[in-house]
Design a protein around this motif. Sequence first.
Motif, short mmCIF file in Angstrom:
data_model
loop_
_atom_site.label_atom_id
_atom_site.label_comp_id
_atom_site.label_asym_id
_atom_site.label_seq_id
_atom_site.Cartn_x
_atom_site.Cartn_y
_atom_site.Cartn_z
N PHE A 35 46.65 35.08 53.49
CA PHE A 35 46.75 34.05 52.46
C PHE A 35 46.25 32.73 53.01
O PHE A 35 46.26 32.48 54.22
CB PHE A 35 48.22 33.88 52.02
N TYR B 125 54.38 33.75 47.03
CA TYR B 125 53.56 34.83 46.47
C TYR B 125 54.10 35.26 45.10
O TYR B 125 53.32 35.47 44.15
CB TYR B 125 53.54 36.03 47.43
N LEU C 227 49.46 28.57 47.29
CA LEU C 227 49.11 29.77 48.05
C LEU C 227 47.99 30.52 47.32
O LEU C 227 47.97 30.56 46.10
CB LEU C 227 50.34 30.68 48.17
N GLN C 228 47.09 31.11 48.09
CA GLN C 228 46.00 31.89 47.52
C GLN C 228 45.71 33.07 48.45
O GLN C 228 45.58 32.91 49.66
CB GLN C 228 44.74 31.01 47.39
N GLU C 229 45.62 34.25 47.86
CA GLU C 229 45.32 35.42 48.68
C GLU C 229 43.84 35.42 49.07
O GLU C 229 42.96 35.05 48.27
CB GLU C 229 45.65 36.72 47.94
N ASN D 165 52.95 33.16 42.38
CA ASN D 165 51.61 33.54 41.95
C ASN D 165 51.64 34.74 41.01
O ASN D 165 50.94 34.77 39.99
CB ASN D 165 50.73 33.85 43.16
N PHE E 264 49.47 41.83 46.01
CA PHE E 264 48.70 41.55 47.22
C PHE E 264 48.25 42.84 47.91
O PHE E 264 48.86 43.90 47.76
CB PHE E 264 49.51 40.68 48.19
#
Length: 407
Positions: free
Chosen positions: A306, A330, A250-252, A333, A341
């Motif tokens: 995301f 999340y 996952l990446q914002e 992360n 976030f």
Amino acid sequence: MPRPRDLIGSPETEAETPMRRLTATLAALCLTAAPALAQCGGSFGGFVQGLKAEAVAKGHAPASVDRFFAPVRHDPAVIRADRAQGVFQLDFTSFARRLISQNRISAGQANAKKYDAVFDRVEAEYGVSRGVLLAFWAFETDYGAFQGDFNTLNALVTLAHDCRRPELFRPQIFAALTLFEHGDFDPARTTGAWAGEIGMVQMLPGDILENGVDGDGDGHVLLKTSAPDALMSGAKMLRHLGWRAGEPWLQEIVLPAEMDWSKTGLRTTMTPDQWQAMGVRPRSGQWLTGLPASVIIPQGRKGPAFLAYPNFSVYFEWNQSFTYVLTAAYFANRLTGAPVFDAGNPEPGLSGAEMKRLQQKLAARGYDVGDIDGILGAKSREAVQKVQQELGMPADAWPTAALLNRL
């Protein structure tokens, strides 16, 4: 399917999380013979006698079978817990803020340091990041502090006797019997969640048989008392479920003011370069990889956003709630250094009653929303996105009062 708080074991968490594991159901179907699926109900004593006869027929020693089943009792509290599962309606931001406390972050950092050598082994052997396991460990049992106090054998036999889902629970009884024969299960004293899950990362007996690892080298797999056993077993299970070693999950991201919102959601995958061409960019740093990924916006185009990579899908094998899965991913992360976030400014969502009305209206138009239960599940999200397109509204799959009014 929401489950009581004791299954995730946190006194600071009032939210209820869903009972996990599509994989458990699949494993159960593989472990059991077709005739056994119909065996449920009737007198509890007679049901236990049937289990004992089946165990002997499977090759277990009669004396061992007698010792295993000797303490078993029907547990009405298990049935009450199963029936009392509340609806799961919190949005992602509210749910994440409720589950992710500073205490959990600090405890995660401390455990990462305490079990650094174990996490090094996990990452080397299974390619699972320590953040991923720490997040599960936190949400399931608060790092082992709250593992559930239901007698596991009583829970499994009670749920197998109940005719709602015998195909899930009956095979777990025989898996627990095998663990007992290995010295890794005490039918009188082993406790855990009401649904039969055991230990710091909450695994069913069949999962333990298939993926249990003796992480501390004592010759036993004890997920209740050994953090190395629990962490290694959890990592092996994730790898078994399809986790791709060393890849992100996952990446914002930051979205442009306008884009084709119908391409958001897990059904659409593109490479980061393709998303970048549409105006999508990482919130911080660079793109993590050239892997195909999906843009997910849990609260619509004005809320958090995301990029979900292939490993994100593995989370759904552990737990089937989108909100829980996204929060766990999340939090993984966060535990490996990501910032908090950006919650954005999403439009208010619908209440449970409003969501039910929306589902009824969508169903009347021919959309498949699944159960009309007031919960924004996968089918309801897909139906919302389709009707938004039909009405010429931004198709971000987020149900609002404006959409309800249009319908």
